[in-house]
Design a protein around this motif. Structure first.
Motif, PDB file in Angstrom:
ATOM      1  N   ASN A 165      -2.539 -22.362  10.455  1.00 48.82           N
ATOM      2  CA  ASN A 165      -1.759 -23.547  10.837  1.00 48.82           C
ATOM      3  C   ASN A 165      -0.389 -23.588  10.158  1.00 48.82           C
ATOM      4  OD1 ASN A 165      -1.521 -25.812  12.478  1.00 48.82           O
ATOM      5  ND2 ASN A 165      -2.080 -27.190  10.812  1.00 48.82           N
ATOM      6  N   GLN A 166       0.229 -22.421  10.066  1.00 51.59           N
ATOM      7  CA  GLN A 166       1.596 -22.308   9.549  1.00 51.59           C
ATOM      8  C   GLN A 166       2.441 -21.618  10.616  1.00 51.59           C
ATOM      9  OE1 GLN A 166       1.144 -20.171   5.883  1.00 51.59           O
ATOM     10  NE2 GLN A 166       0.234 -21.913   4.833  1.00 51.59           N
ATOM     11  N   PRO A 167       3.620 -22.154  10.933  1.00 49.46           N
ATOM     12  CA  PRO A 167       4.379 -21.636  12.071  1.00 49.46           C
ATOM     13  C   PRO A 167       4.844 -20.180  11.937  1.00 49.46           C
ATOM     14  CG  PRO A 167       5.650 -23.271  10.864  1.00 49.46           C
ATOM     15  CD  PRO A 167       4.274 -23.288  10.285  1.00 49.46           C
ATOM     16  N   THR A 173       9.075 -23.979  13.542  1.00 45.85           N
ATOM     17  CA  THR A 173       8.832 -25.304  12.977  1.00 45.85           C
ATOM     18  C   THR A 173       7.356 -25.675  13.046  1.00 45.85           C
ATOM     19  OG1 THR A 173       9.107 -26.543  15.047  1.00 45.85           O
ATOM     20  CG2 THR A 173      11.122 -26.088  13.767  1.00 45.85           C
ATOM     21  N   GLN A 174       6.940 -26.488  12.088  1.00 51.12           N
ATOM     22  CA  GLN A 174       5.571 -26.997  12.106  1.00 51.12           C
ATOM     23  C   GLN A 174       5.368 -27.911  13.315  1.00 51.12           C
ATOM     24  OE1 GLN A 174       3.167 -26.029   9.831  1.00 51.12           O
ATOM     25  NE2 GLN A 174       1.717 -27.065  11.181  1.00 51.12           N
ATOM     26  N   GLN A 175       6.414 -28.613  13.704  1.00 53.09           N
ATOM     27  CA  GLN A 175       6.338 -29.512  14.859  1.00 53.09           C
ATOM     28  C   GLN A 175       5.965 -28.733  16.126  1.00 53.09           C
ATOM     29  OE1 GLN A 175      10.012 -31.534  15.733  1.00 53.09           O
ATOM     30  NE2 GLN A 175       9.096 -32.797  17.324  1.00 53.09           N
ATOM     31  N   LEU A 177       4.304 -25.854  16.284  1.00 53.28           N
ATOM     32  CA  LEU A 177       2.909 -25.412  16.168  1.00 53.28           C
ATOM     33  C   LEU A 177       1.951 -26.577  16.390  1.00 53.28           C
ATOM     34  CD1 LEU A 177       0.950 -23.096  15.598  1.00 53.28           C
ATOM     35  CD2 LEU A 177       1.097 -23.693  13.171  1.00 53.28           C
ATOM     36  N   ASP A 178       2.271 -27.722  15.806  1.00 51.66           N
ATOM     37  CA  ASP A 178       1.424 -28.903  15.995  1.00 51.66           C
ATOM     38  C   ASP A 178       1.350 -29.286  17.469  1.00 51.66           C
ATOM     39  OD1 ASP A 178       1.014 -28.977  13.261  1.00 51.66           O
ATOM     40  OD2 ASP A 178       2.417 -30.628  12.900  1.00 51.66           O
TER      41      ASP A 178
END
Length: 197
Positions: A165-167, A173-175, A177-178
């Motif tokens: 769960n790391q881009p 960005t984490q956004q 991936l989320d």
């Protein structure tokens, strides 16, 4: 100008989460014609779009209906915006950063060169399907819906990237991936929500 009015404002999110209204697959002679692979996969995808996007959507927009052709349309959007083939983008931006060295896309040309031993699917009667025949796998134009061949070890690299769960190294960005991991639409089967492919 040839795109059906009900498809003109379909979004990338809707394509990737099967809410666009597009049908699941091509059928009949349309489908068979793509196994000839007369042109590059991207040119074949453009030919496919001409068949798909001028017709009225098969399903109501906004409701989950699985669509392989939605992935094909999304890939064509990437190709149009970047000027590069989907396969090139996947190799550069996903497979190489994740060290998926075995990953490649199957074509009829590459399938004909395969040598035993081969592992492949079987028909419902238990008889194996030769990977060298048309229809044993999707045609090249369908690469975005799945023609990747990859070793188990390299597939594990892909799974580990999602689990961490790391881009990096695929997304910036984490956004992003989320968003990829967030369910957007309930599946009719009640088995949770479907995200971005």
């Amino acid at each position: 100008k040839q795109i059906h009015p009900k498809l003109r404002d379909v979004t990338l999110d809707e394509l990737l989460s099967h809410r666009s209204g597009l049908r699941r697959d091509l059928g009949g002679n349309e489908w068979v014609s793509f196994f000839q692979e007369k042109d590059s996969p991207s040119a074949e995808r453009r030919r496919m779009l001409k068949l798909l996007l001028n017709e009225k959507p098969e399903h109501p927009r906004g409701i989950y209906h699985y669509s392989n052709v939605g992935f094909v349309v999304a890939a064509a959007m990437l190709e149009k915006s970047t000027g590069q083939e989907f396969e090139t983008l996947m190799l550069r931006d996903v497979f190489k950063p994740l060290k998926m060295d075995s990953a490649d896309f199957r074509t009829m040309k590459s399938a004909r060169k395969l040598k035993a031993p081969l592992l492949w699917g079987h028909r419902s009667n238990g008889k194996p399907i030769s990977p060298k025949i048309a229809g044993a796998e999707n045609p090249s134009a369908y690469a975005p819906a799945g023609t990747v061949k990859v070793s188990i070890a390299d597939y594990a690299n892909y799974a580990q990237w999602h689990l961490k769960n790391q881009p990096a190294p695929v997304l910036s960005t984490q956004q992003a991936l989320d968003h990829l991991h967030t369910g957007q639409i309930k599946r009719p089967s009640g088995s949770g929500k479907y995200g971005g492919g």
